[in-house]
Design a protein around this motif. Structure first.
Motif, mmCIF file in Angstrom:
data_model
loop_
_atom_site.group_PDB
_atom_site.id
_atom_site.type_symbol
_atom_site.label_atom_id
_atom_site.label_comp_id
_atom_site.label_asym_id
_atom_site.label_seq_id
_atom_site.Cartn_x
_atom_site.Cartn_y
_atom_site.Cartn_z
ATOM 1 N N ARG A 39 0.826 -1.208 0.000
ATOM 2 C CA ARG A 39 0.000 0.000 0.000
ATOM 3 C C ARG A 39 0.860 1.257 0.000
ATOM 4 O O ARG A 39 0.570 2.225 -0.706
ATOM 5 C CB ARG A 39 -0.951 -0.019 1.194
ATOM 6 C CG ARG A 39 -2.034 -1.084 1.041
ATOM 7 C CD ARG A 39 -2.912 -1.196 2.256
ATOM 8 N NE ARG A 39 -3.737 -0.009 2.458
ATOM 9 C CZ ARG A 39 -4.690 0.061 3.386
ATOM 10 N NH1 ARG A 39 -4.910 -0.972 4.178
ATOM 11 N NH2 ARG A 39 -5.400 1.150 3.526
ATOM 12 N N ASP A 41 3.725 1.524 -1.254
ATOM 13 C CA ASP A 41 4.437 1.589 -2.533
ATOM 14 C C ASP A 41 3.528 1.989 -3.678
ATOM 15 O O ASP A 41 4.000 2.524 -4.688
ATOM 16 C CB ASP A 41 5.075 0.226 -2.824
ATOM 17 C CG ASP A 41 6.110 0.294 -3.930
ATOM 18 O OD1 ASP A 41 7.026 1.136 -3.838
ATOM 19 O OD2 ASP A 41 6.003 -0.490 -4.891
ATOM 20 N N THR A 42 2.219 1.742 -3.545
ATOM 21 C CA THR A 42 1.303 1.976 -4.669
ATOM 22 C C THR A 42 0.297 3.092 -4.434
ATOM 23 O O THR A 42 -0.318 3.583 -5.381
ATOM 24 C CB THR A 42 0.530 0.681 -4.995
ATOM 25 O OG1 THR A 42 -0.187 0.242 -3.828
ATOM 26 C CG2 THR A 42 1.474 -0.417 -5.454
ATOM 27 N N GLU A 43 0.105 3.501 -3.178
ATOM 28 C CA GLU A 43 -0.856 4.555 -2.863
ATOM 29 C C GLU A 43 -0.119 5.853 -2.521
ATOM 30 O O GLU A 43 1.067 5.835 -2.174
ATOM 31 C CB GLU A 43 -1.747 4.141 -1.688
ATOM 32 C CG GLU A 43 -2.631 2.934 -1.972
ATOM 33 C CD GLU A 43 -3.785 3.260 -2.907
ATOM 34 O OE1 GLU A 43 -4.221 4.421 -2.918
ATOM 35 O OE2 GLU A 43 -4.238 2.346 -3.609
#
Length: 220
Positions: A39, A41-43
């Motif tokens: 999360r 890393d991607t949000e």
């Protein structure tokens, strides 16, 4: 501001989320190291509160992965471990601040606010943009010295624009930081909040650069 609380104790996580929510943060909870890494890393978060004692992937390893991947989000470490060696390890891994347990929620909120302000290059507690003033500690808005009553959502929008007042903020970025993964994350919902604020603040405060996004007049 959007915050991720990474804590495997449900009671502590709920208390942290409540304290940050009461301070104007849009807060999400995660209790697993691997999920936290994904999360983060991607949000797009403004702050991550990270406990070191996590199941699976420990907090220090999560932090190292984020930093190795180029994630620059401010990270506040929480831990029951109190030795100076462990604090040094956390800072060297890329933590921005360190708070040993037990702690006061008021201190956590103050540190969280300070981290975000410093991260965007506006460290003062009172954010000034023309005649508009936001006190990030008291969560109050004034215009030309007069208090303007705003909702929690309206305050989050104004504070995000104030802290990022050196640039134009896209609608998609604003939606992410206002609503997170909420179902209400739609462009017309954002336009409605902006319209309400413009009615309260009058002309010449929130500007639009067509095709790019929103900014505070005189600052972008």
């Amino acid at each position: 501001m959007r915050a991720l609380v990474v804590e495997d104790d449900p009671r502590i996580a709920a208390d942290l989320a409540a304290a940050l929510g009461g301070a104007g943060f849009l807060t999400e909870i995660c209790g697993d190291g691997e999920q936290a890494w994904f999360r983060g890393d991607t949000e797009d978060y403004d702050l991550i509160v990270l406990d070191l004692g996590l199941p699976g992937l420990d907090g220090l390893s999560v932090l190292k992965r984020w930093r190795a991947g180029g994630q620059a989000v401010p990270v506040l470490i929480l831990t029951a471990r109190g030795t100076w060696q462990e604090r040094v390890a956390g800072i060297e891994a890329g933590a921005d601040d360190y708070l040993p347990k037990p702690f006061r929620m008021e201190e956590l909120v103050a540190r969280a606010r300070g981290l975000i302000r410093r991260a965007v290059g506006h460290p003062a507690a009172v954010q000034q943009a023309g005649a508009l003033s936001l006190d990030t500690n008291r969560m109050t808005v004034t215009l030309a010295g007069q208090t303007v009553p705003v909702t929690a959502l309206e305050y989050r929008l104004l504070s995000y624009l104030a802290l990022n007042r050196d640039r134009v903020v896209s609608p998609s970025e604003l939606l992410e930081h206002l609503y997170g993964d909420d179902d209400a994350r739609e462009a017309n919902a954002l336009e409605a909040v902006v319209a309400r604020l413009r009615r309260k603040l009058g002309k010449g405060v929130i500007g639009t650069r067509r095709g790019f996004g929103y900014f505070l007049e005189g600052d972008a």
